[in-house]
Scaffold this active site. Sequence first.
Site, PDB file in Angstrom:
ATOM      1  N   ASP A  31       0.788  -1.241   0.050  1.00 19.29           N
ATOM      2  CA  ASP A  31      -0.023  -0.048   0.205  1.00 19.29           C
ATOM      3  C   ASP A  31       0.916   1.319   0.050  1.00 19.29           C
ATOM      4  OD1 ASP A  31      -2.168   1.421   0.271  1.00 19.29           O
ATOM      5  OD2 ASP A  31      -2.537   1.335   2.219  1.00 19.29           O
ATOM      6  N   ASN A  79     -10.894  -3.805  -5.586  1.00 18.75           N
ATOM      7  CA  ASN A  79     -10.390  -2.503  -6.310  1.00 18.75           C
ATOM      8  C   ASN A  79     -10.846  -2.186  -7.576  1.00 18.75           C
ATOM      9  OD1 ASN A  79      -6.962  -3.479  -5.158  1.00 18.75           O
ATOM     10  ND2 ASN A  79      -8.255  -1.964  -4.361  1.00 18.75           N
TER      11      ASN A  79
HETATM   12  C1  FPP Z   1      -5.211  -3.189  -0.419  1.00 22.41           C
HETATM   13  O1  FPP Z   1      -5.661  -2.126   0.138  1.00 22.41           O
HETATM   14  C2  FPP Z   1      -4.080  -2.725  -0.937  1.00 22.41           C
HETATM   15  C3  FPP Z   1      -3.672  -3.540  -2.273  1.00 22.41           C
HETATM   16  C4  FPP Z   1      -4.889  -4.502  -2.810  1.00 22.41           C
HETATM   17  C5  FPP Z   1      -2.550  -3.504  -2.777  1.00 22.41           C
HETATM   18  C6  FPP Z   1      -2.753  -2.624  -4.417  1.00 22.41           C
HETATM   19  C7  FPP Z   1      -1.281  -2.691  -4.956  1.00 22.41           C
HETATM   20  C8  FPP Z   1      -1.263  -2.429  -6.296  1.00 22.41           C
HETATM   21  C9  FPP Z   1      -2.333  -2.178  -7.164  1.00 22.41           C
HETATM   22  C10 FPP Z   1       0.392  -2.568  -6.835  1.00 22.41           C
HETATM   23  C11 FPP Z   1       0.328  -3.758  -7.348  1.00 22.41           C
HETATM   24  C12 FPP Z   1       2.194  -3.778  -7.410  1.00 22.41           C
HETATM   25  C13 FPP Z   1       2.730  -4.862  -7.999  1.00 22.41           C
HETATM   26  C14 FPP Z   1       4.326  -4.613  -7.802  1.00 22.41           C
HETATM   27  C15 FPP Z   1       2.283  -5.880  -8.755  1.00 22.41           C
HETATM   28  P1  FPP Z   1      -6.696  -1.439  -0.477  1.00 22.41           P
HETATM   29  O2  FPP Z   1      -6.224   0.284  -1.145  1.00 22.41           O
HETATM   30  O3  FPP Z   1      -7.600  -1.987  -1.696  1.00 22.41           O
HETATM   31  O4  FPP Z   1      -7.690  -1.116   0.612  1.00 22.41           O
HETATM   32  P2  FPP Z   1      -8.146   0.142   1.549  1.00 22.41           P
HETATM   33  O5  FPP Z   1      -9.250   0.886   0.505  1.00 22.41           O
HETATM   34  O6  FPP Z   1      -8.884  -0.201   2.641  1.00 22.41           O
HETATM   35  O7  FPP Z   1      -7.144   1.092   1.798  1.00 22.41           O
END
Ligand code: FPP
Length: 258
Positions: A31, A79
């Site tokens: 994150d 996401n």
């Molecule tokens: C979850 O928090 C975080 C993730 C699912 C990580 C997202 C990361 C990437 C898109 C980068 C990918 C990188 C590589 C190197 C492959 P969230 O933001 O979905 O949750 P929140 O809304 O609760 O903060």
Amino acid sequence: MPVFPDPHPSGAVAPKIPSQFVPRHVAVVMDGNGRWANQRGLPRNEGHKAGEHSLVDVVAGAIEMGIPYVSAYAFSTENWRRSIDEVSFIMRFVTEVLTRQLDTLQSWGVRVLWSGRKPKLWKSVIRQLEYCQEQTKNNTVCTLVMCVNYGGRAEIADAAQALAQDAAAGVVKPQSVNEKMLARYLYHPEVPDVDLFLRSSGELRTSNFLLWQSAYAELVFLDVLWPDVDRLVLWDAVEQYARRDRRYGGAVDQVAGR
Ligand code: FPP
């Protein structure tokens, strides 16, 4: 024969920690890419690009420490709510990262696994994830679980559905359903529970990552944005982990003064 990753550019070596205090499974929530980029006046996607190196370096650090499983949260089932631009970028980016890094991961003896749901996920991403799984299936140094279109609740619901189908088909007796049996229906039942759960960027939540597997994980929240994470940050977190007292619900008297 697998080769050992190049040392960290600083020359630092992994801390010596007795093997029983080295986590078997580290889960990482990558994150803070968007904030890292925006702080530099750049669009969020530039932060994702900068985070590729962090992931590879963390895997190198895991290998150096003898950590056998790393799970990386690359895209959650939630996401899809991000902008179309960012979602499309991440879909292409995950495929490109796997393409770019496959040889390196292969040379280190890393087995790649994909954990997540097929529906909605781009076919090109599924193809690349499955290709990497197939190409690396005999590697034994470390397993990198790429969690793409992954959600902890989705995984438990999918397991419950598969179990219910087996019960309806008479393969499973409803009264014999217990935790151990449900766990066999998770995406990768062979992957051990999470010992160390790391989240970068200072946010203090788990965001639906590996809910079942992290029931007794030690949580370490890092005040570092993902593109600034490297193996040194991992090693520091593992040192914190090694000092924790894991009780799994058990407790013993520690009366002061005795
Ligand atoms: C979850 O928090 C975080 C993730 C699912 C990580 C997202 C990361 C990437 C898109 C980068 C990918 C990188 C590589 C190197 C492959 P969230 O933001 O979905 O949750 P929140 O809304 O609760 O903060």
